[in-house]
Design a protein around this motif. Sequence first.
Motif, PDB file in Angstrom:
ATOM      1  N   SER A   1       0.874  -1.173   0.000  1.00 45.37           N
ATOM      2  CA  SER A   1       0.000   0.000   0.000  1.00 45.37           C
ATOM      3  C   SER A   1       0.908   1.219   0.000  1.00 45.37           C
ATOM      4  O   SER A   1       2.112   1.095   0.242  1.00 45.37           O
ATOM      5  CB  SER A   1      -0.906   0.007   1.238  1.00 45.37           C
ATOM      6  OG  SER A   1      -0.252   0.611   2.351  1.00 45.37           O
TER       7      SER A   1
ATOM      8  N   ASP B   1       1.547  -4.035   3.825  1.00 43.09           N
ATOM      9  CA  ASP B   1       0.085  -3.964   3.874  1.00 43.09           C
ATOM     10  C   ASP B   1      -0.541  -4.765   2.738  1.00 43.09           C
ATOM     11  O   ASP B   1      -0.141  -4.633   1.579  1.00 43.09           O
ATOM     12  CB  ASP B   1      -0.385  -2.503   3.762  1.00 43.09           C
ATOM     13  CG  ASP B   1      -0.012  -1.667   4.965  1.00 43.09           C
ATOM     14  OD1 ASP B   1       0.151  -2.236   6.063  1.00 43.09           O
ATOM     15  OD2 ASP B   1       0.120  -0.432   4.804  1.00 43.09           O
ATOM     16  N   TYR B   2      -1.559  -5.547   3.080  1.00 45.11           N
ATOM     17  CA  TYR B   2      -2.283  -6.324   2.081  1.00 45.11           C
ATOM     18  C   TYR B   2      -3.585  -5.611   1.701  1.00 45.11           C
ATOM     19  O   TYR B   2      -4.438  -5.365   2.561  1.00 45.11           O
ATOM     20  CB  TYR B   2      -2.634  -7.712   2.619  1.00 45.11           C
ATOM     21  CG  TYR B   2      -1.462  -8.650   2.728  1.00 45.11           C
ATOM     22  CD1 TYR B   2      -1.053  -9.415   1.642  1.00 45.11           C
ATOM     23  CD2 TYR B   2      -0.768  -8.773   3.929  1.00 45.11           C
ATOM     24  CE1 TYR B   2       0.019 -10.284   1.741  1.00 45.11           C
ATOM     25  CE2 TYR B   2       0.311  -9.642   4.035  1.00 45.11           C
ATOM     26  CZ  TYR B   2       0.693 -10.394   2.944  1.00 45.11           C
ATOM     27  OH  TYR B   2       1.760 -11.255   3.036  1.00 45.11           O
ATOM     28  N   ILE B   3      -3.727  -5.287   0.435  1.00 46.98           N
ATOM     29  CA  ILE B   3      -5.003  -4.829  -0.095  1.00 46.98           C
ATOM     30  C   ILE B   3      -5.520  -5.931  -1.014  1.00 46.98           C
ATOM     31  O   ILE B   3      -4.897  -6.266  -2.016  1.00 46.98           O
ATOM     32  CB  ILE B   3      -4.867  -3.503  -0.867  1.00 46.98           C
ATOM     33  CG1 ILE B   3      -4.366  -2.391   0.071  1.00 46.98           C
ATOM     34  CG2 ILE B   3      -6.209  -3.111  -1.478  1.00 46.98           C
ATOM     35  CD1 ILE B   3      -4.164  -1.053  -0.621  1.00 46.98           C
ATOM     36  N   LYS B   4      -6.656  -6.503  -0.634  1.00 43.52           N
ATOM     37  CA  LYS B   4      -7.221  -7.655  -1.347  1.00 43.52           C
ATOM     38  C   LYS B   4      -8.548  -7.278  -2.004  1.00 43.52           C
ATOM     39  O   LYS B   4      -9.100  -6.208  -1.739  1.00 43.52           O
ATOM     40  CB  LYS B   4      -7.422  -8.811  -0.367  1.00 43.52           C
ATOM     41  CG  LYS B   4      -6.142  -9.260   0.321  1.00 43.52           C
ATOM     42  CD  LYS B   4      -6.400 -10.404   1.291  1.00 43.52           C
ATOM     43  CE  LYS B   4      -5.113 -10.850   1.961  1.00 43.52           C
ATOM     44  NZ  LYS B   4      -5.323 -11.981   2.901  1.00 43.52           N
TER      45      LYS B   4
ATOM     46  N   THR C   1     -10.976  -6.425   0.754  1.00 46.08           N
ATOM     47  CA  THR C   1     -10.608  -5.498   1.822  1.00 46.08           C
ATOM     48  C   THR C   1     -11.673  -4.405   1.934  1.00 46.08           C
ATOM     49  O   THR C   1     -12.065  -3.817   0.916  1.00 46.08           O
ATOM     50  CB  THR C   1      -9.235  -4.851   1.537  1.00 46.08           C
ATOM     51  OG1 THR C   1      -8.239  -5.881   1.484  1.00 46.08           O
ATOM     52  CG2 THR C   1      -8.864  -3.862   2.631  1.00 46.08           C
TER      53      THR C   1
ATOM     54  N   THR D   1     -10.982   0.653   5.020  1.00 43.56           N
ATOM     55  CA  THR D   1      -9.575   0.316   5.257  1.00 43.56           C
ATOM     56  C   THR D   1      -8.711   0.796   4.113  1.00 43.56           C
ATOM     57  O   THR D   1      -7.630   1.382   4.324  1.00 43.56           O
ATOM     58  CB  THR D   1      -9.415  -1.206   5.430  1.00 43.56           C
ATOM     59  OG1 THR D   1     -10.230  -1.650   6.519  1.00 43.56           O
ATOM     60  CG2 THR D   1      -7.957  -1.572   5.696  1.00 43.56           C
ATOM     61  N   ILE D   2      -9.177   0.580   2.903  1.00 44.41           N
ATOM     62  CA  ILE D   2      -8.416   1.026   1.735  1.00 44.41           C
ATOM     63  C   ILE D   2      -8.294   2.548   1.730  1.00 44.41           C
ATOM     64  O   ILE D   2      -7.223   3.088   1.424  1.00 44.41           O
ATOM     65  CB  ILE D   2      -9.074   0.523   0.438  1.00 44.41           C
ATOM     66  CG1 ILE D   2      -9.040  -1.003   0.385  1.00 44.41           C
ATOM     67  CG2 ILE D   2      -8.365   1.106  -0.789  1.00 44.41           C
ATOM     68  CD1 ILE D   2      -9.727  -1.605  -0.822  1.00 44.41           C
TER      69      ILE D   2
ATOM     70  N   TYR E   1      -5.454   3.519   3.783  1.00 41.97           N
ATOM     71  CA  TYR E   1      -4.176   3.201   3.153  1.00 41.97           C
ATOM     72  C   TYR E   1      -3.778   4.240   2.101  1.00 41.97           C
ATOM     73  O   TYR E   1      -2.592   4.517   1.912  1.00 41.97           O
ATOM     74  CB  TYR E   1      -4.247   1.828   2.483  1.00 41.97           C
ATOM     75  CG  TYR E   1      -4.144   0.642   3.400  1.00 41.97           C
ATOM     76  CD1 TYR E   1      -3.307   0.640   4.511  1.00 41.97           C
ATOM     77  CD2 TYR E   1      -4.879  -0.519   3.141  1.00 41.97           C
ATOM     78  CE1 TYR E   1      -3.203  -0.458   5.341  1.00 41.97           C
ATOM     79  CE2 TYR E   1      -4.783  -1.631   3.966  1.00 41.97           C
ATOM     80  CZ  TYR E   1      -3.951  -1.593   5.062  1.00 41.97           C
ATOM     81  OH  TYR E   1      -3.850  -2.690   5.879  1.00 41.97           O
TER      82      TYR E   1
ATOM     83  N   SER F   1      -0.564  -9.162  -2.570  1.00 39.17           N
ATOM     84  CA  SER F   1      -1.558 -10.146  -2.133  1.00 39.17           C
ATOM     85  C   SER F   1      -1.606 -11.375  -3.032  1.00 39.17           C
ATOM     86  O   SER F   1      -2.187 -12.389  -2.655  1.00 39.17           O
ATOM     87  CB  SER F   1      -2.956  -9.516  -2.073  1.00 39.17           C
ATOM     88  OG  SER F   1      -3.461  -9.300  -3.385  1.00 39.17           O
TER      89      SER F   1
END
Length: 229
Positions: free
Chosen positions: A120, A126-129, A132, A136-137, A140, A154
């Motif tokens: 991110s 940081d995982y953006i899926k 998500t 939350t995004i 980020y 991811s």
Amino acid sequence: MRLLIISDVHGNKEALDAVMAVPHDEVICLGDLVDYGPSPGECIDVLTEQKITTIMGNHDSAVAFRMDCGCGYAYKHLSQSTREYTWNVLNDEQIEFLRKLPQSFERTQKGKKLYFTHGSPLSFHDYIKPDTPEATIQEYIKEVEADFIFIGHSHLPFIRKIGDVTLVNPGSVGQPRDGDTRASCAIFNTDTLEAEIVRVEYDMEDVFGKIRANMPNTDELILILKRGY
């Protein structure tokens, strides 16, 4: 112009060669060239020889600086067990290449701002899926002024609109984890400002042979590639 976006190569030269054959005008790599796969040095050489703009991923940092990768629990033991192999096969120039990689890259196309990073804009950990939560995004990406944000990490490909920002994750070239065993990448058309996910077949048996001949955790590494997660 067709911009080929690749990420998470993870030492899989056969998969890298396959996606590089997708018609394109320029390539940008979002990082994680190393760990898990048998050919990290060869993958680095492709990018350096072709002068491909490359972002630092968390695995690149872990190998270059001998730090923790911050990986997800399910795969962390494989990252750790294959890292010793990775250190042994990389030369000093390849390690230095990883050390000097930037953590983000920006450009403007047709008046639109494009931002490229690994995890991110806040951290390559940081995982953006695809699932998500939008809130939350938004946290980020709130510090970045961009119309398009390109991320990896991811291993899950997606194109997603968050407010006025389009996020593009090309998925993983060398270790897809969405149940599709084909190498994954994305094409971004800088004229139409449209992105698409592209999947490509590659010779997995050649990779299996290299893993069996050289690497630890052979059965588990091969199973991940066979099932696509």
